[in-house]
Structures are given as structure tokens and as C-alpha cells.
Enzyme design. Structure first.
Site, PDB file in Angstrom:
ATOM      1  N   HIS A   1      50.491  40.705  41.690  1.00 42.20           N
ATOM      2  CA  HIS A   1      49.734  41.326  42.784  1.00 42.20           C
ATOM      3  C   HIS A   1      48.688  40.304  43.249  1.00 42.20           C
ATOM      4  O   HIS A   1      47.529  40.344  42.849  1.00 42.20           O
ATOM      5  CB  HIS A   1      49.051  42.615  42.333  1.00 42.20           C
ATOM      6  CG  HIS A   1      48.056  43.119  43.333  1.00 42.20           C
ATOM      7  ND1 HIS A   1      48.418  43.583  44.582  1.00 42.20           N
ATOM      8  CD2 HIS A   1      46.705  43.178  43.306  1.00 42.20           C
ATOM      9  CE1 HIS A   1      47.345  43.917  45.252  1.00 42.20           C
ATOM     10  NE2 HIS A   1      46.279  43.677  44.515  1.00 42.20           N
TER      11      HIS A   1
ATOM     12  N   ASP B   1      51.501  46.864  47.695  1.00 44.19           N
ATOM     13  CA  ASP B   1      52.200  45.762  48.371  1.00 44.19           C
ATOM     14  C   ASP B   1      53.544  46.245  48.911  1.00 44.19           C
ATOM     15  O   ASP B   1      53.944  45.903  50.018  1.00 44.19           O
ATOM     16  CB  ASP B   1      52.396  44.606  47.380  1.00 44.19           C
ATOM     17  CG  ASP B   1      51.084  44.237  46.718  1.00 44.19           C
ATOM     18  OD1 ASP B   1      50.195  43.755  47.419  1.00 44.19           O
ATOM     19  OD2 ASP B   1      50.922  44.464  45.499  1.00 44.19           O
TER      20      ASP B   1
HETATM   21  P1  NAX Z   1      34.427  49.509  43.296  1.00 38.70           P
HETATM   22  O1  NAX Z   1      33.560  48.333  43.015  1.00 38.70           O
HETATM   23  O2  NAX Z   1      34.110  50.431  44.411  1.00 38.70           O
HETATM   24  O3  NAX Z   1      34.542  50.406  41.976  1.00 38.70           O
HETATM   25  C1  NAX Z   1      34.759  49.857  40.721  1.00 38.70           C
HETATM   26  C2  NAX Z   1      34.098  50.755  39.718  1.00 38.70           C
HETATM   27  O4  NAX Z   1      34.418  50.272  38.422  1.00 38.70           O
HETATM   28  C3  NAX Z   1      32.559  50.747  39.833  1.00 38.70           C
HETATM   29  O5  NAX Z   1      32.107  52.086  40.002  1.00 38.70           O
HETATM   30  C4  NAX Z   1      32.108  50.152  38.514  1.00 38.70           C
HETATM   31  O6  NAX Z   1      30.914  50.742  38.034  1.00 38.70           O
HETATM   32  C5  NAX Z   1      33.289  50.479  37.621  1.00 38.70           C
HETATM   33  N1  NAX Z   1      33.390  49.646  36.408  1.00 38.70           N
HETATM   34  C6  NAX Z   1      33.076  48.329  36.268  1.00 38.70           C
HETATM   35  N2  NAX Z   1      33.265  47.960  34.986  1.00 38.70           N
HETATM   36  C7  NAX Z   1      33.717  49.048  34.326  1.00 38.70           C
HETATM   37  C8  NAX Z   1      34.074  49.293  32.986  1.00 38.70           C
HETATM   38  N3  NAX Z   1      33.979  48.338  32.058  1.00 38.70           N
HETATM   39  N4  NAX Z   1      34.485  50.531  32.642  1.00 38.70           N
HETATM   40  C9  NAX Z   1      34.549  51.518  33.552  1.00 38.70           C
HETATM   41  N5  NAX Z   1      34.217  51.341  34.856  1.00 38.70           N
HETATM   42  C10 NAX Z   1      33.812  50.126  35.226  1.00 38.70           C
HETATM   43  O7  NAX Z   1      35.901  48.924  43.427  1.00 38.70           O
HETATM   44  P2  NAX Z   1      37.203  49.608  44.039  1.00 38.70           P
HETATM   45  O8  NAX Z   1      37.277  49.324  45.490  1.00 38.70           O
HETATM   46  O9  NAX Z   1      37.297  51.011  43.584  1.00 38.70           O
HETATM   47  O10 NAX Z   1      38.336  48.695  43.367  1.00 38.70           O
HETATM   48  C11 NAX Z   1      38.585  48.743  41.973  1.00 38.70           C
HETATM   49  C12 NAX Z   1      39.527  47.635  41.569  1.00 38.70           C
HETATM   50  O11 NAX Z   1      40.771  47.765  42.216  1.00 38.70           O
HETATM   51  C13 NAX Z   1      39.018  46.222  41.918  1.00 38.70           C
HETATM   52  O12 NAX Z   1      39.269  45.373  40.814  1.00 38.70           O
HETATM   53  C14 NAX Z   1      39.919  45.836  43.076  1.00 38.70           C
HETATM   54  O13 NAX Z   1      40.045  44.431  43.198  1.00 38.70           O
HETATM   55  C15 NAX Z   1      41.214  46.494  42.670  1.00 38.70           C
HETATM   56  N6  NAX Z   1      42.228  46.671  43.710  1.00 38.70           N
HETATM   57  C16 NAX Z   1      43.523  46.587  43.332  1.00 38.70           C
HETATM   58  C17 NAX Z   1      44.555  46.787  44.209  1.00 38.70           C
HETATM   59  C18 NAX Z   1      45.973  46.721  43.761  1.00 38.70           C
HETATM   60  O14 NAX Z   1      46.868  46.918  44.606  1.00 38.70           O
HETATM   61  N7  NAX Z   1      46.288  46.418  42.504  1.00 38.70           N
HETATM   62  C19 NAX Z   1      44.287  47.043  45.644  1.00 38.70           C
HETATM   63  C20 NAX Z   1      42.909  47.547  45.908  1.00 38.70           C
HETATM   64  C21 NAX Z   1      41.834  46.938  45.076  1.00 38.70           C
HETATM   65  O15 NAX Z   1      41.474  45.710  45.654  1.00 38.70           O
END
Ligand code: NAX
Length: 327
Positions: free
Chosen positions: A186, A158
Site C-alpha cells: 500500500h 487502492d
Molecule cells: P488520525 O491522525 O486522524 O488518527 C490517528 C489516531 O491514532 C489518533 O487519534 C491517535 O491518537 C491514535 N494513535 C496514535 N498512536 C496510537 C497508539 N499507539 N494506540 C492507539 N491509538 C493511537 O489519522 P487517520 O486519518 O485516522 O489515519 C490513521 C492511519 O491510517 C494513518 O496511519 C494513515 O496514514 C492510515 N491510512 C491508511 C490507508 C490505507 O489504505 N491503508 C488510507 C488512509 C490513511 O492514510
């Protein structure tokens, strides 16, 4: 902080943010050219085959500093002896899902991972990226014996978005912008603060005279940027999120230059009247030796105070949804 070697756990390592994060960690650009890196990658069991493919690609980069890669679906194995934990893994928000549903869906992940941290890692610093990041961080912190000041959630994306918007509006390079603060959550209630920001060392409010823009479109653009990226790309921010996560790590690893600060969501100590213990984004400076402090004494206008109270209220509401997950 210079180290001979560093162990970094990344959860959700097979996801899209992981794909942008791991190669940059392994290249040495984060911890420097003299620090060997071990990556401890945690995924859910069904994602392990995909993660193996990512590890093949890491091998194929032949990074001289990459010492070791651990691939596991066991959190304690992943967190064994780590220095940093990047908690990226979580479930994405599904169609028709409310924010409260997402909190209940992802909260338990951070109970287990917080407990695993206590058992496996005494030196770790934690960055939560997975959404809802602030409240997930609150849950992990509450379920861990690590000191509270080791925990943080990502609002650096952000902040970076706010820098870019101010630079474009003022017609200056992004390097001319400084001292922007993201206050609070966030989420769309965050308050990107231009009132304390500077452009070429001068107050941003003097350089950008369109104050309606600063109090309106600037704030809403930053608040809603994630949704705008999804609308355009069909996928959520990944490379910029990974970049921000690495900026966060590097800012905590190094001493913040005098007169500057960066934004990070950290446990509130009551500064600016924010409820103690909430994971709230503040202006922060790092001493480069593992310690940090919240910058005190920034002036907040009545307009700013209202925004800060609104984002604090959202965090209080989120906390009330997960009280059973806190101890
Ligand atoms: P993806 O869905 O591409 O990847 C997430 C990964 O987490 C998947 O491979 C899944 O298998 C894995 N996963 C799920 N549960 C798990 C667990 N219990 N233990 C270990 N791994 C697990 O998502 P991606 O685009 O990489 O985003 C990841 C997270 O970042 C999401 O929650 C998203 O909302 C968040 N974000 C946060 C941002 C921030 O600024 N704080 C910005 C970007 C993003 O939106």
C-alpha cells in the site's frame, strides 16, 4: 459468517478514520441486522477525552444493535475476547519525514499490540490500516501467537480507487467492473492490475483500447490518489479509507462469489514467487467460514512482472529496516 454478537476493537478510534468507521460498525451494516456489536476502542491517553465525545455521539444514535462500548488506553483490555481488530491508530507522517522514519516511528506500536493480541484474543482476525500498513502488519504478526492467516493489511482502498478509474474511463457504472487486483505494497509502488480486470465480464484491455492510459495514467493515478486527496482536502482520505476497511471485513466474513476476487495484503505463501511471509497484496477469495486462499494462475505480462518485483523489493527493504522488531 453469521454470529449472534461480534466484538470489534478499533485502535486510533478518536482519529478521522475512526470517526467514519465506528458509526457504520454500530449501525449493523457490516455484520448484519441480527448481530449485536460491541466496540472496544483503544486510544493513547491524551486522546481519551476526545474519544469520550465520540462515544457520546454513538450513544446519541441509539443504535439498537450496539451492545457495549469499551473505551481504554490499555491494549489488552481493548483486545479482550475480540473477533476483529482494526488497527488504525498510528502517528501520521510529519513534514520532512522519510518513509523509513515513519516505519521506525510506528513499528513499536505494532510490537506491543501484537503481544497484547496473543494474551487477550484467540479468535481475532486483524486488519492493519495505519501506515506503513503492510510492514506494520508484518510486525504485529511476528509479535503475536495468533495464526499468520488471521493477519491482513488494507489495500482495498487502492482497489476501490482502481475500480472507479476504470469505470470512469470506460463510461460504465462501477458495478460493471470486476477482477481488479492490487499487487504488493500500500504505497506508490503498488501495481494496480488492469490486465486481468473485467468490464461487463469482458477483458478490460478489450473494452478500454487506450492501452497507453492503462499502462500509464491509470496506474499512477491509483498509486498517487492518497496524495491527490491530501492536496485537495488538506487532510488524508478518511471516509473512503473507513469504507474500504469495512469492505475488507465484509469480504472476509462472506463467501466470495464464483469467478470474483478481492485484493488484500496477506502473508505471502510464496505464490507468484513472492518472498514467503511478506505482507503482500494478492487477489484473494474467502470461503465465508474464516478461511481464504490466494487466487492462483493469473497471467502477468513482462510489464506486470517488473512492477510486481519492484513493489516486492520495497517490502523487502521495509522489512530490513525493522528486523529488530521481528521475532
Ligand atoms: P488520525 O491522525 O486522524 O488518527 C490517528 C489516531 O491514532 C489518533 O487519534 C491517535 O491518537 C491514535 N494513535 C496514535 N498512536 C496510537 C497508539 N499507539 N494506540 C492507539 N491509538 C493511537 O489519522 P487517520 O486519518 O485516522 O489515519 C490513521 C492511519 O491510517 C494513518 O496511519 C494513515 O496514514 C492510515 N491510512 C491508511 C490507508 C490505507 O489504505 N491503508 C488510507 C488512509 C490513511 O492514510
Amino acid at each position: 459468517m453469521s454470529r449472534k454478537s461480534v466484538k470489534v476493537a478499533v485502535t486510533g478510534a478518536a482519529g478521522q478514520i475512526g470517526y467514519s468507521l465506528l458509526f457504520r460498525l454500530a449501525s449493523g451494516e457490516v455484520f448484519g441486522p441480527d448481530t449485536k456489536v460491541s466496540l472496544h476502542l483503544l486510544e493513547i491517553t491524551p486522546a481519551l477525552p476526545a474519544l469520550e465525545g465520540v462515544v457520546m455521539e454513538l450513544d446519541d444514535c441509539a443504535f439498537p444493535l450496539l451492545e457495549n462500548v469499551v473505551v481504554t488506553d490499555n491494549a489488552e483490555t481493548a483486545f479482550d475476547g475480540i473477533n476483529w481488530a482494526l488497527f488504525v491508530g498510528s502517528k501520521p507522517r510529519g513534514a520532512g519525514m522519510e518513509r523509513g522514519d515513519l516505519i521506525r516511528e510506528n513499528g513499536p506500536i505494532f510490537v506491543g499490540q501484537g503481544r497484547a493480541l496473543s494474551k487477550a484474543a484467540s479468535d481475532a482476525r486483524v486488519l492493519v490500516v495505519g501506515n506503513p500498513a503492510n510492514t506494520n502488519c508484518l510486525i504485529a504478526m511476528n509479535n503475536s501467537d495468533l495464526p499468520e492467516e488471521r493477519f491482513g493489511a488494507l489495500t482495498r482502498l487502492d482497489q476501490n480507487r482502481a475500480y472507479a478509474q476504470l469505470a470512469q474511463k470506460a463510461g460504465v457504472p462501477v458495478s460493471a467492473v470486476s477482477n481488479v487486483t492490487i499487487w504488493g505494497n500500500h504505497s506508490a509502488t503498488q501495481y494496480p492490475d488492469a490486465e486481468n480486470a473485467k468490464i461487463n465480464g469482458k477483458p478490460a484491455m478489450e473494452v478500454i483500447t487506450d492501452h497507453d492510459w492503462l499502462r500509464g495514467e491509470f496506474i499512477s493515478t491509483v498509486q498517487k490518489r492518497g496524495a491527490a486527496v491530501i492536496a485537495a482536502r488538506g487532510k488524508s482520505s478518511a471516509a473512503s479509507a473507513a469504507n474500504a476497511a469495512l469492505d475488507h471485513v465484509m469480504s472476509f466474513e462472506s463467501k466470495t462469489p464464483d469467478g470474483h476476487w478481492f485484493s488484500a495484503a496477506v502473508p505471502s505463501d510464496g505464490s507468484y514467487g513472492i518472498e514467503k511471509g511478506l505482507i503482500f497484496s494478492f487477489p484473494v477469495v474467502s470461503d465465508g467460514a474464516g478461511g481464504y486462499s490466494i487466487v492462483q494462475g493469473l497471467q502477468l505480462s513482462e510489464f506486470a512482472k517488473e512492477k510486481v518485483v519492484a513493489t516486492e523489493q520495497e517490502l523487502k527493504d521495509e522489512k530490513s529496516v525493522v528486523t529488530d522488531l521481528l521475532r
